[in-house]
Design a protein around this motif. Structure first.
Motif, PDB file in Angstrom:
ATOM      1  N   ASP A  59     -10.723  53.585  -3.264  1.00  0.00           N
ATOM      2  CA  ASP A  59     -10.446  53.944  -4.661  1.00  0.00           C
ATOM      3  C   ASP A  59      -9.233  53.148  -5.157  1.00  0.00           C
ATOM      4  O   ASP A  59      -8.815  52.181  -4.513  1.00  0.00           O
ATOM      5  CB  ASP A  59     -10.260  55.463  -4.809  1.00  0.00           C
ATOM      6  CG  ASP A  59      -9.022  55.960  -4.086  1.00  0.00           C
ATOM      7  OD1 ASP A  59      -8.244  55.128  -3.561  1.00  0.00           O
ATOM      8  OD2 ASP A  59      -8.836  57.189  -4.037  1.00  0.00           O
ATOM      9  N   GLU A  60      -8.645  53.567  -6.265  1.00  0.00           N
ATOM     10  CA  GLU A  60      -7.589  52.760  -6.893  1.00  0.00           C
ATOM     11  C   GLU A  60      -6.301  52.701  -6.067  1.00  0.00           C
ATOM     12  O   GLU A  60      -5.493  51.805  -6.247  1.00  0.00           O
ATOM     13  CB  GLU A  60      -7.302  53.265  -8.312  1.00  0.00           C
ATOM     14  CG  GLU A  60      -6.686  54.654  -8.432  1.00  0.00           C
ATOM     15  CD  GLU A  60      -7.672  55.796  -8.169  1.00  0.00           C
ATOM     16  OE1 GLU A  60      -8.887  55.503  -8.029  1.00  0.00           O
ATOM     17  OE2 GLU A  60      -7.238  56.950  -8.075  1.00  0.00           O
ATOM     18  N   GLN A  61      -6.091  53.624  -5.134  1.00  0.00           N
ATOM     19  CA  GLN A  61      -4.867  53.584  -4.325  1.00  0.00           C
ATOM     20  C   GLN A  61      -5.053  52.800  -3.022  1.00  0.00           C
ATOM     21  O   GLN A  61      -4.131  52.716  -2.225  1.00  0.00           O
ATOM     22  CB  GLN A  61      -4.334  54.999  -4.077  1.00  0.00           C
ATOM     23  CG  GLN A  61      -5.251  55.924  -3.296  1.00  0.00           C
ATOM     24  CD  GLN A  61      -5.239  55.676  -1.809  1.00  0.00           C
ATOM     25  OE1 GLN A  61      -4.187  55.756  -1.170  1.00  0.00           O
ATOM     26  NE2 GLN A  61      -6.404  55.348  -1.268  1.00  0.00           N
ATOM     27  N   ALA A  62      -6.242  52.258  -2.805  1.00  0.00           N
ATOM     28  CA  ALA A  62      -6.471  51.480  -1.579  1.00  0.00           C
ATOM     29  C   ALA A  62      -5.688  50.176  -1.637  1.00  0.00           C
ATOM     30  O   ALA A  62      -5.263  49.744  -2.704  1.00  0.00           O
ATOM     31  CB  ALA A  62      -7.962  51.188  -1.417  1.00  0.00           C
ATOM     32  N   ILE A  63      -5.512  49.556  -0.470  1.00  0.00           N
ATOM     33  CA  ILE A  63      -4.731  48.317  -0.409  1.00  0.00           C
ATOM     34  C   ILE A  63      -5.669  47.179  -0.006  1.00  0.00           C
ATOM     35  O   ILE A  63      -6.171  47.149   1.118  1.00  0.00           O
ATOM     36  CB  ILE A  63      -3.564  48.483   0.589  1.00  0.00           C
ATOM     37  CG1 ILE A  63      -2.666  49.645   0.086  1.00  0.00           C
ATOM     38  CG2 ILE A  63      -2.760  47.196   0.738  1.00  0.00           C
ATOM     39  CD1 ILE A  63      -1.724  50.193   1.114  1.00  0.00           C
ATOM     40  N   PRO A  64      -5.968  46.274  -0.949  1.00  0.00           N
ATOM     41  CA  PRO A  64      -6.991  45.247  -0.710  1.00  0.00           C
ATOM     42  C   PRO A  64      -6.769  44.452   0.573  1.00  0.00           C
ATOM     43  O   PRO A  64      -7.741  44.121   1.269  1.00  0.00           O
ATOM     44  CB  PRO A  64      -6.865  44.351  -1.947  1.00  0.00           C
ATOM     45  CG  PRO A  64      -6.390  45.273  -3.018  1.00  0.00           C
ATOM     46  CD  PRO A  64      -5.450  46.220  -2.338  1.00  0.00           C
TER      47      PRO A  64
END
Lengths: 427, 427
Positions: A240-245
């Motif tokens: 989701d948006e808090q993941a770290i690419p």
């Protein structure tokens, strides 16, 4: 890399397909190998070792000296790491030991289960590009905990007749009783049939190439059990948006480097994370020594942009991944929605590598969609559960009528009579 | 009846042999049935029903009315018996539910397992000489307890298109969602492939003739799991001087009546009990309606006089019987010696029929020596165990070095990098 943004549900059945495996006609080769091993014993093993692996093996069994030497050849650092992993894997698998629970189902009718170890088990460890001593940990530790009396290990030697010292050291550490230098389908045949030195076993564990897989399948026709059906390794990451690419890309690549046929699926609900993970994957792949494998397996892999975590989990349950990484906030909330997966990694710091090596969970897991109907290897894989029952005379008086009526309704009068004769006997 | 007094140990390997099964060349027939079902769906099922079972079936799915009628057709007595059996089986299988145990294997590294039901399961109940509604209890109860969403049942109808009402009633009672009138290999094909009305399932359970057994084996090539490999039913009875020959004979015959290929082994340490049990068996067999089966299977059966209970158990462990009856004093003392058996019946009043029907244990058990490497059916057979792990940032700091060292030693640098990139990220 196959990229799909908000695919329709009717496209999902295409997306969950595994890369098609070329199933070659192996059966004749395998049958021939089994026949040769049955007829010629270890002579056949030595010949196959030479023919298939180019390996010159004199003594099929690894000697005490070789095992002692192996310890000298490993760095203190690696030995410590193996010990820490062993401790964690032991702890987790010890927690799987179950107590005996005696249940009085009716008055004076007591039923329970007891575990008994499968007496003789065989572990196959492939040679090839990576010396998988971690798989030795994953299979020998629960075998020893379960109490298997005979734990044997087969692995192909290199051209000079040596097995990687990390494999020997780990096997010795985890209670493997005998180690043999034999690889491929001939190793599976040897563990199935037994030879001069190699005992036949009741269950065979471990990964391998297409020949090993086919040989394990064939071993079952000799009443030998196997750990589970095989398929290429795979991971599905939901971000989701808090993941770290950077982390997501590293996890995808750690799966992709396994082999040409590994499969990797990335799902995000966030466009920014989605695009950055794709970019990061392309960047990180360049620095990998095994990037030929990784590139090949990425070709078959899907990057999906979906609408919600619920939708992502719906897709994941349909795909039934071997490894599922939830790089999402509030992952606890979504755990009950997970139906089909081998092993689940929660949050940004639970990378698949942790479970592959050292956290304590087992890395032998169902692939190829088998997470729908199979569990990974655990202590349970090394035991049988035997049921016991004790009915006292009073217990049978209590239950007898029920049994008689049911047996008669099934037309099984001797079943009924086994009760009637006992009920009549009473004074 | 084959009688051996104090056989030498080198004769045992002959004595533990199962009667040789004629394995006919079924594979072409089975492949054809699967192909037809895949191509023509239920049309093929109706044709096979007619061809193989002479059954005229109009609607493949059993209707609500048929199920409601079934209840009317059964005696109150039989319904009560089914209910008592259901209660005991439910109690025992409920005791197999396991709690979640979260283990902190290292500081901030938490691992655990959770059970998930296999979503769709299929139960096959044969027609033929006995309407096995007891097998419906044994398979549908744990399926429902496990939480399987779809539990379907296939069973052949009689010539008029009806399924035995006891089967319908029991299926309905135990939460079977859909019942279909189809038998034999075509039923297994239908549950594997799915048809217009029959959903495809992930695991198939239940007994059957050689066609059903071969079809279940073949279903696995479609990634469907099965309960266990099949073989004819068998019992081994161990009796000492306090055993009661009438009871022993009745137990042996209750196994022998199953079919021509059932196997029965009687071991005694007492000459008097040995001789009287032989006499009793010959006497009781005359009164049995199914004595043709029983006589046939007794031909392959062994009556052994041995020196001690320890020796008897050594033999039993080698044979690995599906059912083991210990008609001996102090049976508790000998329990730890039992290594290989499906289900064990303790003392003079624990007859096999009790476990077959109503005590609570499951009667779907490993035959043909598979008690060496398989458990019987239990709640476990209907679930998969998924492992979970959560490492916090601190948890990965703690374990990271170990993972990096191991991954590097296996030459898997992307595995290592998944950790390194996270450790570097920290401030």
């Amino acid at each position: 890399m196959q990229i799909s943004k908000y695919p329709q549900k009717n496209e999902w059945s295409e997306l969950i397909k595994r890369p098609i495996l070329k199933r070659e006609k192996l059966s004749e080769i395998i049958v021939d190998i089994f026949n040769q091993v049955e007829k010629k014993g270890e002579q056949a093993l030595l010949e196959f070792n030479k023919k298939f692996d180019g390996a010159e093996v004199k003594n099929i069994r690894v000697s005490k000296e070789e095992i002692e030497n192996a310890e000298q050849l490993l760095s203190r650092e690696l030995k410590n790491a193996i010990h820490q992993a062993k401790e964690n894997i032991t702890q987790f698998h010890t927690s799987q030991i179950t107590d005996i629970k005696k249940i009085e189902t009716s008055d004076n009718v007591i039923c329970w289960r007891e575990n008994r170890a499968i007496e003789k088990v065989g572990i196959y460890i492939p040679g090839g590009t990576a010396p998988l001593f971690s798989t030795v940990l994953m299979l020998a530790i629960p075998a020893q905990l379960a109490g298997c009396k005979e734990i044997i290990l087969c692995s192909p030697s290199d051209k000079n007749g040596n097995i990687n010292p990390a494999i020997l050291y780990t096997a010795q550490l985890c209670g493997v009783s005998k180690i043999f230098k034999v690889g491929g389908a001939q190793a599976i045949a040897a563990m199935t049939l037994g030879t001069e030195n190699i005992p036949n076993v009741y269950k065979i564990f471990g990964p391998g190439n297409q020949y090993v897989v086919a040989a394990k399948e064939y071993a079952q026709t000799y009443n030998v059990a196997i750990d589970m059906p095989a398929g290429p390794s795979e991971v599905l990451v939901i971000a989701d948006e808090q993941a770290i690419p950077e982390f997501c890309a590293a996890d995808l690549l750690s799966q992709a480097e396994h082999g040409n046929d590994s499969q990797v699926i990335f799902i995000s609900t966030d466009v920014k994370i989605f695009n950055e993970t794709i970019k990061e994957t392309e960047k990180q792949i360049k620095e990998l020594p095994r990037n030929d494998f990784a590139r090949q397996s990425l070709k078959n892999s899907h990057f999906l942009l979906l609408n919600s975590i619920d939708e992502a989990l719906e897709f994941s349950n349909l795909y039934a991944p071997e490894h599922l990484i939830l790089a999402i906030e509030n992952f606890e909330k979504y755990i009950p929605e997970i139906q089909n997966a081998g092993s689940v990694f929660l949050g940004n710091y639970s990378c698949e590598s942790a479970g592959d090596y050292a956290s304590g969970t087992n890395h032998t897991l169902p692939t190829n969609g088998f997470a729908k109907n199979y569990s990974g290897v655990s202590l349970d894989s090394f035991v049988k559960k035997i049921t016991f029952q004790h009915l006292s005379e009073k217990g049978l008086q209590n239950l007898g009528k029920t049994i008689e009526i049911m047996a008669e309704a099934e037309g099984l009068f001797a079943h009924k009579n086994a009760v009637s004769i006992r009920l009549k006997q009473e004074k």
